[in-house]
Design a protein around this motif. Structure first.
Motif, PDB file in Angstrom:
ATOM      1  N   HIS A 155      30.508  16.237  13.559  1.00  0.00           N
ATOM      2  CA  HIS A 155      29.823  15.193  12.797  1.00  0.00           C
ATOM      3  C   HIS A 155      28.552  15.779  12.174  1.00  0.00           C
ATOM      4  O   HIS A 155      27.763  16.438  12.855  1.00  0.00           O
ATOM      5  N   HIS A 175      34.210   8.160  14.906  1.00  0.00           N
ATOM      6  CA  HIS A 175      34.461   9.560  14.518  1.00  0.00           C
ATOM      7  C   HIS A 175      35.394  10.228  15.526  1.00  0.00           C
ATOM      8  O   HIS A 175      36.337  10.941  15.151  1.00  0.00           O
ATOM      9  N   CYS A 176      35.141  10.005  16.817  1.00  0.00           N
ATOM     10  CA  CYS A 176      35.975  10.605  17.867  1.00  0.00           C
ATOM     11  C   CYS A 176      37.368   9.996  17.892  1.00  0.00           C
ATOM     12  O   CYS A 176      38.375  10.698  18.052  1.00  0.00           O
ATOM     13  N   GLN A 180      39.084   8.874  15.542  1.00  0.00           N
ATOM     14  CA  GLN A 180      39.895   9.340  14.424  1.00  0.00           C
ATOM     15  C   GLN A 180      40.523  10.704  14.710  1.00  0.00           C
ATOM     16  O   GLN A 180      41.516  11.079  14.102  1.00  0.00           O
ATOM     17  N   ARG A 181      39.952  11.442  15.668  1.00  0.00           N
ATOM     18  CA  ARG A 181      40.371  12.830  15.908  1.00  0.00           C
ATOM     19  C   ARG A 181      40.986  13.065  17.284  1.00  0.00           C
ATOM     20  O   ARG A 181      41.673  14.068  17.486  1.00  0.00           O
TER      21      ARG A 181
END
Length: 510
Positions: free
Chosen positions: A424, A464-465, A467-468
């Motif tokens: 990020h 953010h996490c 999504q991955r």
């Protein structure tokens, strides 16, 4: 005389002795067509047909067959159709994201991938030579009933499964478990927990977790009945216990909590009282949970401690005759210990406070990772990465030496989550730790230092996490710091970062 111990021994016995008995009751409602009730004779026929289908595809002995699936009769049969006929099964956590699955498929060198229909679209981009979506259509392609499978020679020290586990590295490692590992683990589980052909076992435990801890082997060999549960739900567990006469199940403390919550709203007597026993593992449960299971459910609480690397059983804890007369609170204190070494297992705590073990259930090695294998098996002992104490032969786990968080029974590599957060643009420094959680035992917390002049909020970093990474790996909370505790050489002091959240607790795991 000596004959090789192989996983096929369990199904061969079930077919011979209990052929007409219903061996598996498949999940009735699922995206793939349910197999319904399957006898042990039919299960053995299906396993041979699957092996013949792999022969037809040109999948040779020792090749890896990966499967990403919720609990199902197809997955359980593959333990025999694949591993029992000379190939290597790679059961993959169905909660993982496509990128994570792709890494495992590539790292293991799998030539076949079997995919649950619910995951077909999400995993569409995973490259592999042969790909099948589990269901009626793929059954016609995968199962060849017109030929006998090739009987590949199998040695007991050959790899039977490769089970990927999150550890202290950002990438999961493939744990090579041999036929001998799995055979002895299965026998130990059946022996220590009194399994018999009168048992009805409910698959609340994901079968990909260390091959359902070996009970798909144990209970098949003993002729017990398997009831498949696709997705865990407290009320549905109680319904299945009532409908099928379930006597045996397993799960993490979070599963126990779900059942207790459902029991509070159950109309009538809770099913299974004085008949059901449950093995709990994945995290040390609180004593209150043990007492509630006994008083509110009337089920017997049992516990194991182990790791994927140990097949997994290292210790077992089941109520002893000497404890029967103890008050409930005292008995619970005894039962929340990790337990005594399983038969044939040697445990000790080394000079650094780490639990180390020797056993026939310890892994052969990590797939294609000799350095990691050497580190785990150094000095002739398997190093668990857990801190603990041994008192009167019983092990208590007190702390986690390695950077692994166990949330709801799932391993989360803190390094993997940190690597994701470092991607990020606003994150300068990050430390991911496990903190106590009433429902999940532990949950993931990120301590973040932002880059100068950059902004970010908790929700954004969690998104953010997600999504991955698989959802269970994402932080459930983010705390912003101006700096993180480090040693003089710049190393993060995770124990200091964790300490405030564990104040007042005897153990640094939950």
């Amino acid at each position: 005389m000596q004959t090789p111990l192989t996983v096929m021994d369990f199904l061969d016995r079930a077919e011979q002795v209990y052929g007409d008995r219903i061996g598996i009751v498949d999940e009735p409602v699922q995206p793939a067509a349910s197999w319904g009730e399957v006898s042990y004779r039919r299960m053995a026929e299906l396993a041979r047909a699957q092996a013949a289908g792999l022969d037809r595809l040109g999948v040779g002995p020792g090749e890896r067959v990966a499967v990403v699936s919720h609990n199902s009769a197809r997955l359980m049969t593959s333990l025999y159709g694949v591993s029992g006929h000379g190939r290597i099964l790679v059961p993959i956590n169905f909660r993982l994201r496509a990128e994570e699955v792709a890494y495992i498929v590539e790292q293991s060198g799998a030539s076949v991938l079997l995919v649950d229909p619910e995951l077909d679209q999400a995993l569409a981009g995973v490259a592999v030579r042969h790909r099948f979506v589990l269901g009626a259509e793929s059954d016609a392609l995968l199962y060849d009933f017109d030929r006998e499978p090739v009987r590949h020679a199998i040695g007991e020290n050959d790899t039977a499964t490769v089970n990927y586990t999150s550890g202290t590295t950002a990438r999961p490692k493939g744990v090579q478990l041999t036929h001998r590992n799995l055979w002895l683990n299965a026998v130990l589980m059946g022996l220590h927990f009194g399994a018999s052909d009168r048992d009805v076992y409910l698959h609340t435990l994901p079968m990909f977790h260390a091959n359902g801890w070996g009970l798909p082997f144990s209970l098949t060999g003993l002729g017990a009945q398997h009831v498949v549960l696709r997705k865990v739900d407290g009320a549905e567990i109680l319904r299945r216990v009532e409908r099928h006469g379930v006597t045996f199940l397993c799960g993490a403390p979070a599963v126990v909590a779900m059942v207790l919550d459902a029991a509070a709203d159950w109309d009538g007597p809770v099913p299974g009282r004085d008949k059901v026993r449950m093995i709990v593992a994945g995290a040390p449960p609180p004593t209150s949970m043990v007492q509630r299971m006994e008083s509110e459910l009337g089920w017997e609480f049992m516990q194991i401690y182990g790791l994927t690397e140990t097949s997994p059983v290292l210790t077992v804890n089941r109520g002893r005759a000497e404890w029967d007369a103890l008050p409930a609170a005292e008995r619970a204190e005894k039962l929340v210990q990790a337990g005594a070494p399983a038969l044939g297992t040697e445990l000790r705590v080394d000079g650094q406070g780490e639990v180390v073990a020797r056993s026939n259930t310890v892994l052969e090695g990590y797939w294609d990772q000799p350095a990691a294998t050497g580190e785990a098996l150094r000095d002739g002992w398997f190093h668990t990465g857990d801190g603990g104490t041994l008192t009167d032969g019983y092990l208590t786990i007190s702390d986690r030496k390695k950077d692994v968080i166990i949330s709801g029974g799932e391993n989360v590599s803190s390094i993997e989550v940190e690597d994701c957060l470092y991607d990020h643009p606003a994150v300068a420094e990050v430390a991911v730790i496990g903190v106590p959680d009433e429902k999940w035992g532990e949950t993931v917390k990120a301590l973040v230092v932002l880059r100068e002049g950059r902004t970010a909020d908790e929700a954004g970093l969690i998104a953010h996490c997600k999504q991955r990474l698989a959802g269970y790996k994402a932080p459930t909370s983010v705390e912003f710091r101006t700096e993180l505790a480090r040693t003089a050489t710049g190393k993060l002091q995770k124990f200091r970062l964790r300490e405030p959240y564990w104040t007042g607790r005897d153990r640094k795991v939950n």
